[in-house]
Design a protein around this motif. Structure first.
Motif, PDB file in Angstrom:
ATOM      1  N   GLN A  83      48.600  42.944  18.205  1.00  0.00           N
ATOM      2  CA  GLN A  83      48.457  44.341  18.585  1.00  0.00           C
ATOM      3  C   GLN A  83      47.457  44.406  19.731  1.00  0.00           C
ATOM      4  O   GLN A  83      46.263  44.234  19.537  1.00  0.00           O
ATOM      5  CB  GLN A  83      47.993  45.196  17.407  1.00  0.00           C
ATOM      6  CG  GLN A  83      49.050  45.423  16.344  1.00  0.00           C
ATOM      7  CD  GLN A  83      48.575  46.400  15.286  1.00  0.00           C
ATOM      8  OE1 GLN A  83      47.403  46.755  15.214  1.00  0.00           O
ATOM      9  NE2 GLN A  83      49.496  46.847  14.451  1.00  0.00           N
ATOM     10  N   GLN A  84      47.956  44.656  20.941  1.00  0.00           N
ATOM     11  CA  GLN A  84      47.075  44.708  22.097  1.00  0.00           C
ATOM     12  C   GLN A  84      46.280  45.997  22.122  1.00  0.00           C
ATOM     13  O   GLN A  84      46.736  47.043  21.661  1.00  0.00           O
ATOM     14  CB  GLN A  84      47.895  44.592  23.386  1.00  0.00           C
ATOM     15  CG  GLN A  84      48.438  43.206  23.675  1.00  0.00           C
ATOM     16  CD  GLN A  84      49.127  43.156  25.013  1.00  0.00           C
ATOM     17  OE1 GLN A  84      50.330  43.350  25.076  1.00  0.00           O
ATOM     18  NE2 GLN A  84      48.376  42.889  26.073  1.00  0.00           N
ATOM     19  N   SER A  85      45.091  45.920  22.691  1.00  0.00           N
ATOM     20  CA  SER A  85      44.275  47.109  22.903  1.00  0.00           C
ATOM     21  C   SER A  85      44.539  47.658  24.292  1.00  0.00           C
ATOM     22  O   SER A  85      45.047  46.954  25.178  1.00  0.00           O
ATOM     23  CB  SER A  85      42.788  46.763  22.738  1.00  0.00           C
ATOM     24  OG  SER A  85      42.420  45.729  23.633  1.00  0.00           O
TER      25      SER A  85
ATOM     26  N   ALA B  67      46.889  51.783  22.909  1.00  0.00           N
ATOM     27  CA  ALA B  67      46.645  50.910  21.763  1.00  0.00           C
ATOM     28  C   ALA B  67      47.588  51.219  20.616  1.00  0.00           C
ATOM     29  O   ALA B  67      47.837  52.385  20.289  1.00  0.00           O
ATOM     30  CB  ALA B  67      45.198  51.045  21.297  1.00  0.00           C
TER      31      ALA B  67
ATOM     32  N   GLN C 295      44.123  45.749  27.887  1.00  0.00           N
ATOM     33  CA  GLN C 295      44.105  44.299  27.683  1.00  0.00           C
ATOM     34  C   GLN C 295      45.283  43.634  28.393  1.00  0.00           C
ATOM     35  O   GLN C 295      46.400  44.153  28.394  1.00  0.00           O
ATOM     36  CB  GLN C 295      44.183  43.978  26.197  1.00  0.00           C
ATOM     37  CG  GLN C 295      44.116  42.492  25.868  1.00  0.00           C
ATOM     38  CD  GLN C 295      44.419  42.221  24.406  1.00  0.00           C
ATOM     39  OE1 GLN C 295      45.370  42.770  23.846  1.00  0.00           O
ATOM     40  NE2 GLN C 295      43.618  41.385  23.784  1.00  0.00           N
TER      41      GLN C 295
ATOM     42  N   GLN D 187      46.893  53.624  17.233  1.00  0.00           N
ATOM     43  CA  GLN D 187      46.323  54.875  17.736  1.00  0.00           C
ATOM     44  C   GLN D 187      47.376  55.701  18.460  1.00  0.00           C
ATOM     45  O   GLN D 187      47.426  56.924  18.307  1.00  0.00           O
ATOM     46  CB  GLN D 187      45.154  54.585  18.677  1.00  0.00           C
ATOM     47  CG  GLN D 187      43.987  53.865  18.024  1.00  0.00           C
ATOM     48  CD  GLN D 187      42.888  53.547  19.020  1.00  0.00           C
ATOM     49  OE1 GLN D 187      42.934  53.970  20.168  1.00  0.00           O
ATOM     50  NE2 GLN D 187      41.900  52.794  18.580  1.00  0.00           N
TER      51      GLN D 187
ATOM     52  N   MET E 270      41.684  45.321  19.409  1.00  0.00           N
ATOM     53  CA  MET E 270      41.626  44.148  18.545  1.00  0.00           C
ATOM     54  C   MET E 270      41.614  42.897  19.419  1.00  0.00           C
ATOM     55  O   MET E 270      42.472  42.728  20.273  1.00  0.00           O
ATOM     56  CB  MET E 270      42.835  44.122  17.607  1.00  0.00           C
ATOM     57  CG  MET E 270      42.862  42.890  16.703  1.00  0.00           C
ATOM     58  SD  MET E 270      44.317  42.880  15.630  1.00  0.00           S
ATOM     59  CE  MET E 270      43.996  44.325  14.659  1.00  0.00           C
TER      60      MET E 270
ATOM     61  N   GLU F 102      40.236  41.157  28.005  1.00  0.00           N
ATOM     62  CA  GLU F 102      40.163  42.287  27.070  1.00  0.00           C
ATOM     63  C   GLU F 102      40.091  43.629  27.792  1.00  0.00           C
ATOM     64  O   GLU F 102      40.616  44.634  27.315  1.00  0.00           O
ATOM     65  CB  GLU F 102      38.944  42.124  26.156  1.00  0.00           C
ATOM     66  CG  GLU F 102      38.860  43.134  25.018  1.00  0.00           C
ATOM     67  CD  GLU F 102      39.934  42.929  23.959  1.00  0.00           C
ATOM     68  OE1 GLU F 102      40.319  43.922  23.325  1.00  0.00           O
ATOM     69  OE2 GLU F 102      40.377  41.790  23.782  1.00  0.00           O
TER      70      GLU F 102
ATOM     71  N   LYS G  60      39.633  52.297  30.755  1.00  0.00           N
ATOM     72  CA  LYS G  60      40.246  53.355  29.957  1.00  0.00           C
ATOM     73  C   LYS G  60      40.803  54.447  30.855  1.00  0.00           C
ATOM     74  O   LYS G  60      41.904  54.968  30.631  1.00  0.00           O
ATOM     75  CB  LYS G  60      39.213  53.930  28.986  1.00  0.00           C
ATOM     76  CG  LYS G  60      39.763  55.012  28.064  1.00  0.00           C
ATOM     77  CD  LYS G  60      38.702  55.503  27.099  1.00  0.00           C
ATOM     78  CE  LYS G  60      39.240  56.583  26.176  1.00  0.00           C
ATOM     79  NZ  LYS G  60      38.183  57.073  25.234  1.00  0.00           N
TER      80      LYS G  60
END
Length: 199
Positions: free
Chosen positions: A166-168, A139, A171, A142, A1, A22, A27
């Motif tokens: 809500q951090q991804s 995240a 980020q 999730q 987000m 971001e 990942k």
């Protein structure tokens, strides 16, 4: 987000801007670090009081610090230090260096009540936190429920307003260390993050 949705953009403006990357970590980097943190030695995290004494007070803060490898520490420290020029420009500061990053795990029931990070170090170190960095490794929604990062500020009527973010995964957020913020109670799952401070 993204940080810059409507409500979160309001928070950024309210605090004279919150810097965001971001995709600060990939990942794959996030997955590796989470795996390492889960298997690393962990101890309850402490808070520091106005007399520069570290103490454990689970009425204020309940979370675990994971002690990852030196190579992981060095990797994150170098990535954070590479931001110094951009952060100096964005915030109009003259940042010198950052403190060693801390790798934190929040489990169900964990939290960190509203606080600021601006705590002066003893005079012989001449280190005072000016800018805080929070890096999310997994995240929300999730990987966990609850555990929102919330920024607070008092308005002219002395009413407190909170802006949850809500951090991804991957980020990074940077903000002035005198901004009040908290990590709300984690309801389920495990929240993994990294924090550091520029001085």
């Amino acid at each position: 987000m993204s940080l810059y949705c409507h409500q979160q953009k309001q928070a950024a403006n309210f605090f004279n801007n919150i810097w965001e990357s971001e995709q600060f970590l990939s990942k794959l980097d996030c997955q590796k670090l989470v795996h390492e943190m889960m298997s690393a030695r962990q101890t309850p995290q402490k808070t520091i009081n106005s007399e520069h004494i570290y103490q454990q007070d689970q009425s204020i803060r309940k979370t675990q610090q994971a002690f990852v490898s030196r190579s992981s520490q060095a990797f994150i420290s170098a990535k954070i230090m590479a931001l110094r020029s951009s952060l100096n420009s964005f915030f109009g500061l003259s940042l010198f260096a950052c403190q060693p990053p801390q790798f934190l795990l929040y489990r169900p029931g964990d939290f960190f009540k509203p606080h600021i990070d601006l705590i002066a170090k003893p005079q012989h170190t001449a280190q005072e936190r000016l800018l805080s960095i929070i890096i999310s490794l997994n995240a929300g929604t999730q990987s966990y429920q609850g555990g929102d990062l919330v920024f607070y500020q008092l308005n002219q009527a002395q009413e407190q307003h909170g802006y949850p973010i809500q951090q991804s995964a991957g980020q990074a957020l940077a903000f002035l260390s005198d901004v009040t913020h908290e990590v709300q109670l984690l309801e389920s799952g495990i929240r993994c993050s990294i924090v550091s401070w520029f001085y």
